[in-house]
Design a protein around this motif. Structure first.
Motif, short mmCIF file in Angstrom:
data_model
loop_
_atom_site.label_atom_id
_atom_site.label_comp_id
_atom_site.label_asym_id
_atom_site.label_seq_id
_atom_site.Cartn_x
_atom_site.Cartn_y
_atom_site.Cartn_z
N PRO A 235 0.84 -1.20 0.00
CA PRO A 235 0.00 0.00 0.00
C PRO A 235 0.87 1.25 0.00
O PRO A 235 1.89 1.31 0.69
N MET A 236 0.46 2.23 -0.78
CA MET A 236 1.19 3.50 -0.84
C MET A 236 0.32 4.54 -1.50
O MET A 236 -0.71 4.24 -2.11
N ALA A 237 0.73 5.80 -1.37
CA ALA A 237 0.05 6.88 -2.09
C ALA A 237 0.27 6.69 -3.58
O ALA A 237 1.37 6.33 -4.02
N ILE A 366 1.06 18.45 -6.24
CA ILE A 366 0.62 17.12 -5.81
C ILE A 366 1.82 16.20 -5.63
O ILE A 366 1.93 15.47 -4.63
N ILE A 367 2.73 16.23 -6.57
CA ILE A 367 3.95 15.42 -6.46
C ILE A 367 4.77 15.86 -5.24
O ILE A 367 5.24 15.03 -4.44
N ALA A 368 4.93 17.18 -5.08
CA ALA A 368 5.75 17.70 -3.98
C ALA A 368 5.17 17.34 -2.62
O ALA A 368 5.92 17.21 -1.64
N ALA A 369 3.84 17.17 -2.55
CA ALA A 369 3.20 16.86 -1.28
C ALA A 369 3.24 15.37 -0.96
O ALA A 369 2.74 14.94 0.09
N THR A 370 3.83 14.57 -1.85
CA THR A 370 3.87 13.12 -1.67
C THR A 370 5.28 12.70 -1.29
O THR A 370 6.20 12.74 -2.11
N GLU A 371 5.47 12.32 -0.04
CA GLU A 371 6.81 11.94 0.44
C GLU A 371 7.30 10.68 -0.26
O GLU A 371 8.44 10.61 -0.72
N ARG A 372 6.44 9.69 -0.34
CA ARG A 372 6.79 8.46 -1.05
C ARG A 372 5.53 7.89 -1.66
O ARG A 372 4.48 7.83 -1.02
N GLY A 373 5.63 7.49 -2.89
CA GLY A 373 4.45 6.96 -3.54
C GLY A 373 4.76 6.46 -4.94
O GLY A 373 5.92 6.31 -5.33
N GLU A 397 3.06 3.01 -17.84
CA GLU A 397 4.16 3.92 -17.54
C GLU A 397 4.04 4.38 -16.10
O GLU A 397 3.07 5.04 -15.73
N GLY A 398 5.00 3.99 -15.27
CA GLY A 398 4.94 4.34 -13.86
C GLY A 398 6.31 4.72 -13.31
O GLY A 398 7.35 4.33 -13.86
N TYR A 399 6.29 5.50 -12.21
CA TYR A 399 7.52 6.00 -11.61
C TYR A 399 7.41 5.99 -10.09
O TYR A 399 6.30 6.09 -9.54
N LEU A 400 8.54 5.93 -9.45
CA LEU A 400 8.60 6.06 -8.00
C LEU A 400 8.61 7.55 -7.64
O LEU A 400 9.23 8.36 -8.32
N ILE A 401 7.90 7.89 -6.58
CA ILE A 401 7.95 9.24 -6.01
C ILE A 401 8.71 9.16 -4.70
O ILE A 401 8.35 8.38 -3.81
N GLN A 453 -9.54 13.82 -17.04
CA GLN A 453 -9.10 13.87 -15.65
C GLN A 453 -7.87 14.76 -15.53
O GLN A 453 -7.05 14.82 -16.44
N ALA A 454 -7.76 15.44 -14.42
CA ALA A 454 -6.52 16.12 -14.06
C ALA A 454 -5.66 15.18 -13.22
O ALA A 454 -6.13 14.12 -12.79
N THR A 455 -4.42 15.54 -12.98
CA THR A 455 -3.59 14.78 -12.06
C THR A 455 -4.28 14.74 -10.69
O THR A 455 -4.80 15.76 -10.23
N LEU A 456 -4.32 13.58 -10.05
CA LEU A 456 -4.94 13.48 -8.73
C LEU A 456 -4.16 12.48 -7.87
O LEU A 456 -3.41 11.65 -8.39
N ARG A 457 -4.39 12.58 -6.57
CA ARG A 457 -3.70 11.66 -5.66
C ARG A 457 -4.70 10.83 -4.88
O ARG A 457 -5.69 11.34 -4.36
#
Length: 467
Positions: A235-237, A366-373, A397-401, A453-457
């Motif tokens: 589980p993760m953001a 949104i990216i900046a507010a995500t410590e790890r995800g 297409e996926g990436y680590l935050i 859709q816009a970027t969302l978390r």
């Protein structure tokens, strides 16, 4: 006989003929479609499909039963035979049947956007040249590109709908789509990238520069993912990218909002009107009127005007997507979602362009507010169980935050969850709203749809990986 040759008198007579043994609704649907499809593979351009197809269908309903007959010969004799075929399904004593409203003068549906350059007016060689330019741009992007598959599709579909409720309407729909899929290979690692552009517009939407840009974007995805490491599990953001990220809402939630699933009791949303099904910041809608979008049209395939239908408002379920049959059964208005693949098919409730409304945040915020995800920029195919809302989706297409930054590309990731649980877990929505085009399959029928859709978390969901 051509679509334009069908008189009010003939259509009215066919409708009454279909209803002569009973039934509560009858309809004539006529279609005239011209299309051209070109494909490029292994650097060769071929004509994949094309030509003209015309035909009609006569539909009769009685309660929740539907009877349908169609033909690719638009003639008075075949129209009468089709009407007789559906009427024969209700054998018995002749009754008054449904009250038939006399057809008025035919009405042309309003266009969602003007067509600046009719695709059929452009030479085929110029269209083939766009595919070659895309191939060149993709291969120039990186030596690792090993295969390019590009596609061009144009269609002009004219439809006429007349029914026993008095509807008599035509619609003229032009659509164009350009797609590129790129395969990149390095040693024993193979990755794929995909990009597309689809609109209910004309040839004005694509030129050589646009074609090259689409190809370069697809190649960039494939090449980037060659350096990906196996995705972690747990589980993760999860941050969903704009545009293609809307596929998750379309598949995991949207199909459950179509009224046939509600009627069958096979949707998790049954009986939940006004219930909380999402976070308060989430509003969602289906809109078949968005100017020029791939899933838009003036009317649906039952002649009902398309519209914007709010399905979720600030987290609460507000409505469903209806065709005529289910709307009449529930005593509600049609929402313009009765769609069919062609004259050979009966209409069923289908999405048009389904969107999660944008918020105020920027994607960077949104990216900046995500410590790890996990950043799911583009989704692949998946499986959904509408009755439970459970789903599994692949990530193309996926990436680590890490520490508020997008870092390592990840491959082999899947997203696992439940539609309502995920909607309730959305805690940030961006302002970078974008619509992407796609083809949606359901009950053996494929129709053009959009996802917006816009970027969302999503605060937490399960990521399945191989790392």
């Amino acid at each position: 006989m051509q679509l334009d040759d069908l008189s009010n008198e003939l259509l009215d007579a066919i409708i009454r003929r279909a209803l002569r043994h009973g039934g509560d609704f009858a309809e004539v649907f006529v279609e005239d479609r011209r299309s051209l499809g070109l494909s490029l593979e292994d650097r060769r351009v071929e004509r994949a499909a094309g030509g003209r197809e015309a035909g009609f269908g006569v539909r009769l309903t009685s309660g929740d039963r539907t009877y349908y007959s169609y033909s690719d010969d638009i003639s008075e004799d075949d129209l009468e035979r089709a009407a007789d075929a559906v009427a024969a399904a209700l054998r018995g004593e002749t009754g008054d049947g449904a009250v038939v409203v006399e057809l008025g003068a035919v009405r042309a549906a309003r266009a969602t956007a003007p067509i600046a350059v009719a695709p059929e007016s452009v030479a085929t060689e110029l269209k083939a040249g766009l595919l070659r330019a895309a191939d060149e741009a993709a291969r120039d992007a990186d030596p690792a590109v090993s295969q390019v598959i590009a596609g061009y599709l144009e269609s002009r579909q004219r439809v006429l709908v007349a029914n026993s409720l008095g509807a008599h309407v035509t619609d003229d729909r032009t659509r164009l789509r350009f797609t590129v899929q790129v395969v990149a290979r390095r040693d024993d690692v193979i990755q794929t990238g995909y990009e597309s552009l689809g609109k209910s517009l004309g040839f004005e939407i694509v030129d050589e520069q646009v074609a090259r840009g689409i190809a370069a974007a697809a190649a960039g995805k494939a090449v980037t993912m060659l350096d990906a490491r196996p995705a972690p599990t747990g589980p993760m953001a999860v941050v969903m990218g704009n545009g293609f990220g809307g596929t998750l809402f379309h598949e995991a939630c949207g199909h459950g909002l179509e009224a046939d699933g509600i009627a069958k009791g096979s949707s998790i949303y049954e009986g939940k009107i006004d219930a909380v099904v999402a976070a308060p910041i989430v509003s969602a809608y289906d809109d078949g009127t968005i100017a020029g979008e791939w899933g838009s049209a003036g009317v649906d395939d039952e002649g009902a005007a398309t519209q914007k239908t709010v399905v979720i408002d600030e987290g609460r379920l507000r409505g469903f997507l209806y065709d005529g049959l289910r709307a009449r059964a529930d005593g509600v208005a049609q929402t313009g979602n009765g769609r069919r693949q062609s004259f050979r098919h009966v209409p069923i409730p289908r999405m048009t362009t389904t969107c999660i409304a944008p918020g105020q945040a920027s994607a960077d915020d949104i990216i900046a507010a995500t410590e790890r995800g996990f950043y799911a920029k583009t989704l692949a195919g998946g499986q959904v169980e509408p009755a439970s809302g459970n789903f599994v989706f692949g990530v193309a297409e996926g990436y680590l935050i890490e520490h508020g930054r997008v870092t390592t590309p990840l491959r082999g990731a899947t997203l696992v969850g439940n539609g309502i649980d995920i909607l309730k877990s959305i805690d940030m929505i961006g302002a970078d709203f974008e619509v992407k085009s796609g083809i949606c399959g359901k009950d053996g029928q494929s129709v053009p749809v959009g996802t917006g859709q816009a970027t969302l978390r999503i605060a937490a969901m399960t990521v399945g990986g191989t790392g």
